[in-house]
Design an enzyme around this catalytic site. Structure first.
Site, short mmCIF file in Angstrom:
data_model
loop_
_atom_site.label_atom_id
_atom_site.label_comp_id
_atom_site.label_asym_id
_atom_site.label_seq_id
_atom_site.Cartn_x
_atom_site.Cartn_y
_atom_site.Cartn_z
N ASP A 201 -10.92 3.05 4.53
CA ASP A 201 -11.24 1.63 4.42
C ASP A 201 -12.75 1.42 4.41
O ASP A 201 -13.22 0.33 4.06
CB ASP A 201 -10.65 0.85 5.61
CG ASP A 201 -9.39 0.08 5.24
OD1 ASP A 201 -9.18 -0.15 4.03
OD2 ASP A 201 -8.63 -0.28 6.16
N LYS B 126 0.84 -1.20 0.00
CA LYS B 126 0.00 0.00 0.00
C LYS B 126 0.88 1.26 0.00
O LYS B 126 0.65 2.20 -0.74
CB LYS B 126 -0.93 0.00 1.22
CG LYS B 126 -2.07 -1.01 1.09
CD LYS B 126 -2.85 -1.19 2.40
CE LYS B 126 -3.83 -2.36 2.27
NZ LYS B 126 -4.48 -2.72 3.52
N GLN C 76 -4.37 -1.51 9.85
CA GLN C 76 -4.28 -2.84 9.22
C GLN C 76 -4.81 -3.92 10.15
O GLN C 76 -4.44 -3.98 11.33
CB GLN C 76 -2.82 -3.11 8.83
CG GLN C 76 -2.59 -4.41 8.09
CD GLN C 76 -3.26 -4.43 6.71
OE1 GLN C 76 -3.22 -3.45 5.97
NE2 GLN C 76 -3.88 -5.54 6.38
#
Ligand code: NAD
Length: 294
Positions: A119, A52, A96
């Site tokens: 997200d 990412k 994460q």
């Protein structure tokens, strides 16, 4: 049969974003900035976060990796999130998953400001998505929708069968496919581990989205001719002959199912690369929304 080339499509999307970033920079404005918080040293998480961050750099975003030790307490993590929520130089950030066992994931996800939740995991964004309002759509389902759109796959009135009901893939994609519009307007069946006679259901599907994480679970006898197959599954299957000691395997038995499918995603190179591209797209959207409100 057409292979849905997520790698190629994600490169196109990233190029489009890079072009916009260039324009932002040429006006002397601050470029989009994404941060990723990683707690501990889980191997797969390190790989995901690393890719990412690298993708951000490639397209001209600013990126920050916040790597916290495994024994970080929940309160310390919540304090860090508060700091990021208040950082005006940051458009969005992700935490994460999975988090170490002593930290409650839901508490952490709810602490992220919905405005920076690229997200799309915050309940406010999920609710807004379900109502068809402006929100951040979780990157994987967002990538699937974008793929259906760019390959001009007709979805209206089709029977879509989703396998798996996770909050990050199965449930949101089932909502998006049922929403009004193209891609959408599907009749959706959401199936899961307690579903009875799954094969009878999948055999009636025009579109199958498989997100359960069991290698080669979907076989040719479970699908009808002409089906569109989106394989979200990513499982590391040990393989002595592979350089890394494992191969990435999808939920769908590609060799046999591809013979019946009209469109199918490969694994790797299908949904996976689209996910990262859509996270970047969400960050760019966050940047635009911040500019509008500042
Ligand atoms: P999960 O692992 O949280 O849950 C699995 C789901 O599958 C559950 O809802 C369960 O009810 C269902 N299930 C299990 N066995 C079943 C069966 N026999 N029949 C029907 N349903 C069954 O789900 P997840 O987090 O969405 O992950 C699913 C897979 O997708 C994993 O392989 C994961 O690595 C992968 N994934 C890929 C991406 C990507 O970018 N490509 C993103 C997220 C997840």
């Amino acid at each position: 049969m057409t292979i849905l080339d997520g790698k190629k499509l994600s490169e196109e999307i990233k190029q489009e974003i890079a072009q916009e970033v260039k324009e932002i920079a040429s006006k002397g404005e601050r470029v989009p900035h994404l941060a990723a918080v990683l707690v501990g040293n889980d191997g797969a998480s390190l790989t995901y976060v690393g890719s990412k961050v690298r993708s951000c750099e490639k397209i001209g975003f600013q990126s920050t990796l916040i790597h916290l030790p495994e024994d970080t307490t929940q309160d310390e993590l919540l304090e860090k999130i508060k700091e990021l929520n208040n950082d005006e130089g940051l458009d969005g950030f992700i935490v994460q998953l999975p988090l170490p066992k002593h930290i409650d994931e839901q508490t952490v996800l709810e602490a992220v400001s919905p405005k920076k939740d690229v997200d799309g995991f915050h309940p406010e964004n999920f609710g807004r998505m379900a109502l068809g309002m402006e929100s951040f759509i979780p990157a994987t389902p967002f990538g699937i929708i974008e793929m259906l759109k760019r390959y001009n796959i007709e979805t209206s009135g089709k029977h879509a069968v989703v396998i798996g009901r996770s909050n990050i893939v199965g449930r949101p994609i089932s909502i998006l496919l049922s929403n009004k519009g193209q891609p959408g307007d599907c009749t959706v069946t959401l199936t899961h581990s307690r579903t009875k006679n799954l094969k009878e259901i999948t055999k009636t599907a025009d579109i199958i989205v498989s997100a359960l994480g069991v290698p080669n679970f979907v076989t040719a006898d479970m699908v009808k001719e002409g089906v569109v197959v989106i394989d979200v599954g990513i499982t590391r299957v040990p393989d002595e002959n592979a350089k890394r000691g494992y191969v990435i395997t999808g939920d769908v038995n590609f060799d046999e199912v591809s013979k019946k499918a009209s469109f199918i995603t490969p694994v790797p190179g299908g949904v996976g690369p689209m996910t990262i591209a859509m996270l970047l797209k969400n960050t760019l959207l966050a940047r635009h929304r911040n500019m509008k409100n500042s």
